[in-house]
Design an enzyme around this catalytic site. Structure first.
Site, mmCIF file in Angstrom:
data_model
loop_
_atom_site.group_PDB
_atom_site.id
_atom_site.type_symbol
_atom_site.label_atom_id
_atom_site.label_comp_id
_atom_site.label_asym_id
_atom_site.label_seq_id
_atom_site.Cartn_x
_atom_site.Cartn_y
_atom_site.Cartn_z
ATOM 1 N N ALA A 26 -20.019 12.483 23.783
ATOM 2 C CA ALA A 26 -18.584 12.476 23.488
ATOM 3 C C ALA A 26 -17.854 13.181 24.618
ATOM 4 O O ALA A 26 -18.454 13.933 25.393
ATOM 5 C CB ALA A 26 -18.302 13.162 22.154
ATOM 6 N N LYS A 27 -16.563 12.942 24.707
ATOM 7 C CA LYS A 27 -15.728 13.604 25.712
ATOM 8 C C LYS A 27 -14.297 13.576 25.218
ATOM 9 O O LYS A 27 -13.870 12.640 24.534
ATOM 10 C CB LYS A 27 -15.816 12.869 27.054
ATOM 11 C CG LYS A 27 -15.533 13.745 28.251
ATOM 12 C CD LYS A 27 -16.714 14.609 28.602
ATOM 13 C CE LYS A 27 -16.488 15.338 29.919
ATOM 14 N NZ LYS A 27 -17.656 16.154 30.286
ATOM 15 N N ALA A 28 -13.552 14.616 25.566
ATOM 16 C CA ALA A 28 -12.135 14.673 25.202
ATOM 17 C C ALA A 28 -11.321 14.960 26.450
ATOM 18 O O ALA A 28 -11.805 15.605 27.385
ATOM 19 C CB ALA A 28 -11.890 15.749 24.139
ATOM 20 N N VAL A 50 -12.350 8.954 30.441
ATOM 21 C CA VAL A 50 -12.966 9.759 29.381
ATOM 22 C C VAL A 50 -14.117 8.993 28.740
ATOM 23 O O VAL A 50 -15.172 9.562 28.439
ATOM 24 C CB VAL A 50 -11.911 10.175 28.338
ATOM 25 C CG1 VAL A 50 -12.558 10.961 27.201
ATOM 26 C CG2 VAL A 50 -10.825 11.027 29.000
ATOM 27 N N VAL A 76 -13.153 10.479 22.849
ATOM 28 C CA VAL A 76 -14.066 9.346 22.814
ATOM 29 C C VAL A 76 -15.419 9.833 22.307
ATOM 30 O O VAL A 76 -16.039 10.697 22.931
ATOM 31 C CB VAL A 76 -14.235 8.691 24.195
ATOM 32 C CG1 VAL A 76 -15.249 7.544 24.111
ATOM 33 C CG2 VAL A 76 -12.898 8.172 24.710
#
Length: 381
Positions: free
Chosen positions: A76-78, A55, A31
């Protein structure tokens, strides 16, 4: 698809990429929330119970965290839906980053979060044959292993000291509870002890260890290196309580540094600490925050208190392709300065505006993101 669409608002997310791999069973998501202030940067986690909404929520926290410390990256994040203890862990991780090879590192650079270690950051670099694909790699690879160094926890302790000083006291002799004794919690406890605090309780998944006279932090750290989360059982002193009970023991400072959503309105009504410093992401919700504020309890919000990791990540981002390692002393000095300055700014703003500290911190971060969006023509006129 409608579920993903409901996650979107005026801030983002700008991009949600879901990937899978039949051979390894890998399922994951990236994301990218908002890039008005820079490319997407945030940690990557591995959890068997991962959701896209989780997320996305964490990616939004990263947007505000970068803006809150006034550094120029976007949120952002994964996340990978898998058991971090799986024997197929490495194959799953490699499949995930291969599937995102169009996004990493051009749009997103991986970092470390729950379930992943410095070695995993090295695997990401190896799989994509690119030193710029991840930060937080081991020292021997020229990286800034900020989890190993305990940079985030160090910053949490600095924020706690700043909050205490803002209230006209200090951490010297203060009773502190640290929920969670992982990468953030153990480093926070170590720095809190250095600052003169008395750590009266710590917890892991195996229980909460409490001694009102104070725990031996050096001994806890040594035992953690040997026994991991079982440290609370191996300590041999104090009293072992149920997980969660540590949130309610008598203390001056409470540091929730484990999971999100651990303090609800009911727990907030019974917290005995005068200062809460959020070492974890999202440990309180709006209802709990209102209860804490009404009771006169000072709260240092997560994206202020635990932003030491993003300060370190900023240094690591600059050094990704350099032949020279980042200098840890410079990182720690910058973390201390940023945490203390931001904590004071947010607490003062909340008092002046008559809002919760989360509302004050959020307003500051949103103003910075909105200004960048306006300058880049991203807002409707």
């Amino acid at each position: 698809m409608s579920d993903v669409l409901t996650l979107m608002d005026e801030w983002g997310p700008e991009r949600v990429v879901c990937v899978s791999d039949s051979r390894t069973g890998m399922r994951g998501v990236l994301v990218i929330d908002n890039t008005a202030r820079g490319m997407g940067k945030g940690g990557m986690r591995m959890s068997a119970s991962l959701t896209v909404a989780e997320v996305a929520r964490l990616a939004r926290v990263m947007t505000y965290k970068w803006a809150g410390v006034d550094l120029f990256f976007g949120g952002a994040k994964a996340g990978i839906m898998a058991d971090p203890g799986s024997p197929d862990r490495e194959a799953i991780l490699r499949a995930f980053v291969r599937a995102l090879s169009q996004e990493i590192p051009r749009q997103y650079v991986a970092g470390l979060d729950m379930g992943l270690t410095e070695r995993d950051a090295a695997i990401v670099q190896d799989e994509l044959a690119d030193r710029g694909a991840a930060v937080g790699t081991p020292h021997v690879l020229g990286g800034m292993p900020y989890d190993e160094l305990g940079v985030t926890g160090y910053g949490v302790a600095e924020a706690a000291d700043a909050a205490a000083r803002h209230a006209g006291s200090s951490l010297r002799g203060a009773r502190v509870v640290v929920q969670g004794f992982g990468a953030v919690g153990h480093a926070a406890a170590r720095r809190l002890a250095e600052l003169g605090a008395t750590v009266v309780a710590v917890s892991t998944v195996h229980g909460a260890l409490h001694d009102p006279e104070g725990l031996d932090v050096d001994r806890l750290l040594d035992l953690r290196a040997e026994a991991g989360d079982a440290v609370v059982k191996e300590y041999g002193g104090g009293r072992l309580l149920d997980v969660g009970a540590e949130l309610l023991v008598p203390a001056d400072v409470l540091v929730p540094a484990a999971l999100q959503d651990v303090i609800d309105a009911d727990v907030a009504a019974n917290v005995q600490a005068g200062i809460v410093v959020e070492g974890a992401n999202l440990p309180t919700g709006p209802a709990a925050q209102r209860v804490l504020a009404a009771r006169g309890i000072t709260v240092v919000p997560d994206f202020v208190a635990n932003a030491g990791g993003v300060v370190a990540a900023g240094f690591a981002m600059d050094a990704r392709y350099s032949a020279f390692r980042p200098e840890p002393d410079a990182v720690f000095a910058a973390v201390s300065a940023k945490m203390r300055e931001n904590t004071g700014t947010v607490l003062a703003a909340a008092r002046a505006q008559g809002t919760t500290t989360h509302q004050a911190a959020l307003a500051l971060a949103q103003d910075r993101v909105r200004a960048a969006m306006e300058l880049k023509g991203r807002l409707r006129r």
